[in-house]
Design a protein around this motif. Structure first.
Motif, PDB file in Angstrom:
ATOM      1  N   TYR A   1      47.357  32.277  53.691  1.00 40.19           N
ATOM      2  CA  TYR A   1      48.235  31.395  52.609  1.00 40.19           C
ATOM      3  C   TYR A   1      47.376  31.036  51.182  1.00 40.19           C
ATOM      4  O   TYR A   1      45.604  30.666  51.665  1.00 40.19           O
ATOM      5  CB  TYR A   1      48.076  29.536  53.579  1.00 40.19           C
ATOM      6  CG  TYR A   1      48.544  30.349  54.660  1.00 40.19           C
ATOM      7  CD1 TYR A   1      50.003  30.020  55.351  1.00 40.19           C
ATOM      8  CD2 TYR A   1      47.762  30.853  55.763  1.00 40.19           C
ATOM      9  CE1 TYR A   1      50.230  30.305  56.528  1.00 40.19           C
ATOM     10  CE2 TYR A   1      48.548  30.976  57.480  1.00 40.19           C
ATOM     11  CZ  TYR A   1      49.620  30.723  57.822  1.00 40.19           C
ATOM     12  OH  TYR A   1      49.864  30.764  58.957  1.00 40.19           O
ATOM     13  N   PRO A   2      48.203  30.427  49.942  1.00 41.78           N
ATOM     14  CA  PRO A   2      48.068  29.921  48.846  1.00 41.78           C
ATOM     15  C   PRO A   2      47.200  28.556  49.685  1.00 41.78           C
ATOM     16  O   PRO A   2      48.057  28.221  50.341  1.00 41.78           O
ATOM     17  CB  PRO A   2      48.872  30.351  48.182  1.00 41.78           C
ATOM     18  CG  PRO A   2      49.647  30.561  49.021  1.00 41.78           C
ATOM     19  CD  PRO A   2      49.621  31.487  50.315  1.00 41.78           C
ATOM     20  N   VAL A   3      46.368  28.243  48.950  1.00 40.14           N
ATOM     21  CA  VAL A   3      45.965  26.297  48.535  1.00 40.14           C
ATOM     22  C   VAL A   3      45.606  25.758  47.738  1.00 40.14           C
ATOM     23  O   VAL A   3      45.350  26.620  47.113  1.00 40.14           O
ATOM     24  CB  VAL A   3      45.199  25.820  49.609  1.00 40.14           C
ATOM     25  CG1 VAL A   3      44.937  26.365  51.223  1.00 40.14           C
ATOM     26  CG2 VAL A   3      43.995  27.017  49.556  1.00 40.14           C
ATOM     27  N   CYS A   4      45.902  24.528  47.114  1.00 40.85           N
ATOM     28  CA  CYS A   4      45.723  24.357  46.280  1.00 40.85           C
ATOM     29  C   CYS A   4      44.220  23.743  46.185  1.00 40.85           C
ATOM     30  O   CYS A   4      43.906  22.513  47.033  1.00 40.85           O
ATOM     31  CB  CYS A   4      46.526  23.252  45.479  1.00 40.85           C
ATOM     32  SG  CYS A   4      46.661  22.490  44.171  1.00 40.85           S
ATOM     33  N   THR A   5      43.728  23.704  44.984  1.00 37.29           N
ATOM     34  CA  THR A   5      42.856  22.803  45.404  1.00 37.29           C
ATOM     35  C   THR A   5      42.892  21.144  44.350  1.00 37.29           C
ATOM     36  O   THR A   5      42.746  21.509  43.060  1.00 37.29           O
ATOM     37  CB  THR A   5      41.035  23.423  44.355  1.00 37.29           C
ATOM     38  OG1 THR A   5      41.711  24.104  43.874  1.00 37.29           O
ATOM     39  CG2 THR A   5      41.240  25.061  45.916  1.00 37.29           C
ATOM     40  N   ASN A   6      41.659  20.375  44.474  1.00 42.25           N
ATOM     41  CA  ASN A   6      41.361  19.981  43.540  1.00 42.25           C
ATOM     42  C   ASN A   6      40.937  20.720  41.819  1.00 42.25           C
ATOM     43  O   ASN A   6      40.427  21.673  41.857  1.00 42.25           O
ATOM     44  CB  ASN A   6      40.607  18.398  43.665  1.00 42.25           C
ATOM     45  CG  ASN A   6      40.783  17.376  44.851  1.00 42.25           C
ATOM     46  OD1 ASN A   6      42.173  17.321  45.468  1.00 42.25           O
ATOM     47  ND2 ASN A   6      39.612  17.480  45.696  1.00 42.25           N
TER      48      ASN A   6
END
Length: 168
Positions: free
Chosen positions: A10-15
């Motif tokens: 899964y791609p996740v978005c970071t700060n």
């Protein structure tokens, strides 16, 4: 017992600018993660230095089953999962393997979020990227291979010699 086949990427978005810290925190929790890093020579007014920067700003990838989603979101630096049509986006294992192959090659990479127009479908016939398929586009007056990462909405552009390409 969790079956290995239930694990997906899964791609996740970071700060912003938190990719490396989030990646380390995920690994400390025992969560399989992948952060593609691009090595670049940066220049300041007084020196030059080689640095490793994330290839995809504010993105990293985790390989988990459904029960670990909450644990990923509770990791410092992780902002959210990527959604398309109201569902969390899973990526095929093949795409992550191709991305790892790209990162292992000595080719210069450039990431763009521009909506590039598709061209001829091709397959690389030799070199470190042998077997990868993509689309050719004209970009900055050079022939380059465009690999579109469908699940992220961005593209990776690499320079490839025309002699290493077969038309499909």
């Amino acid at each position: 017992m969790v079956r290995e086949s239930s694990f997906k990427w899964y791609p996740v978005c970071t700060n912003p600018r938190a990719e490396k810290k989030a990646y380390s925190a995920l690994l400390e929790k025992g969560i399989e993660a992948y952060l593609p890093l691009n090595r670049r020579l940066k220049q300041w007014s007084d020196r030059k230095k080689w640095v490793e920067e994330p290839l995809l700003k504010s993105y990293l990838f985790v390989r988990i089953d459904d029960s670990a989603r909450a644990e990923v979101l509770m990791t410092k630096g992780i902002a959210r999962f990527i959604y398309f049509s109201g569902k969390i986006t899973a990526m095929p294992d093949r795409q992550i393997e191709e991305l790892k192959l790209l990162m292992a090659s000595s080719l210069e990479l450039e990431v763009t979020e521009k909506n590039l127009q598709p061209g001829e479908r091709i397959k690389i016939k030799a070199g470190p990227l042998k077997g990868i398929t993509g689309e050719i586009i004209a970009y900055r007056s050079q022939r380059q291979l465009l690999l579109r990462l469908e699940h992220l909405g961005c593209s990776i552009i690499i320079n490839v010699a025309a002699s290493l390409i077969n038309r499909l």
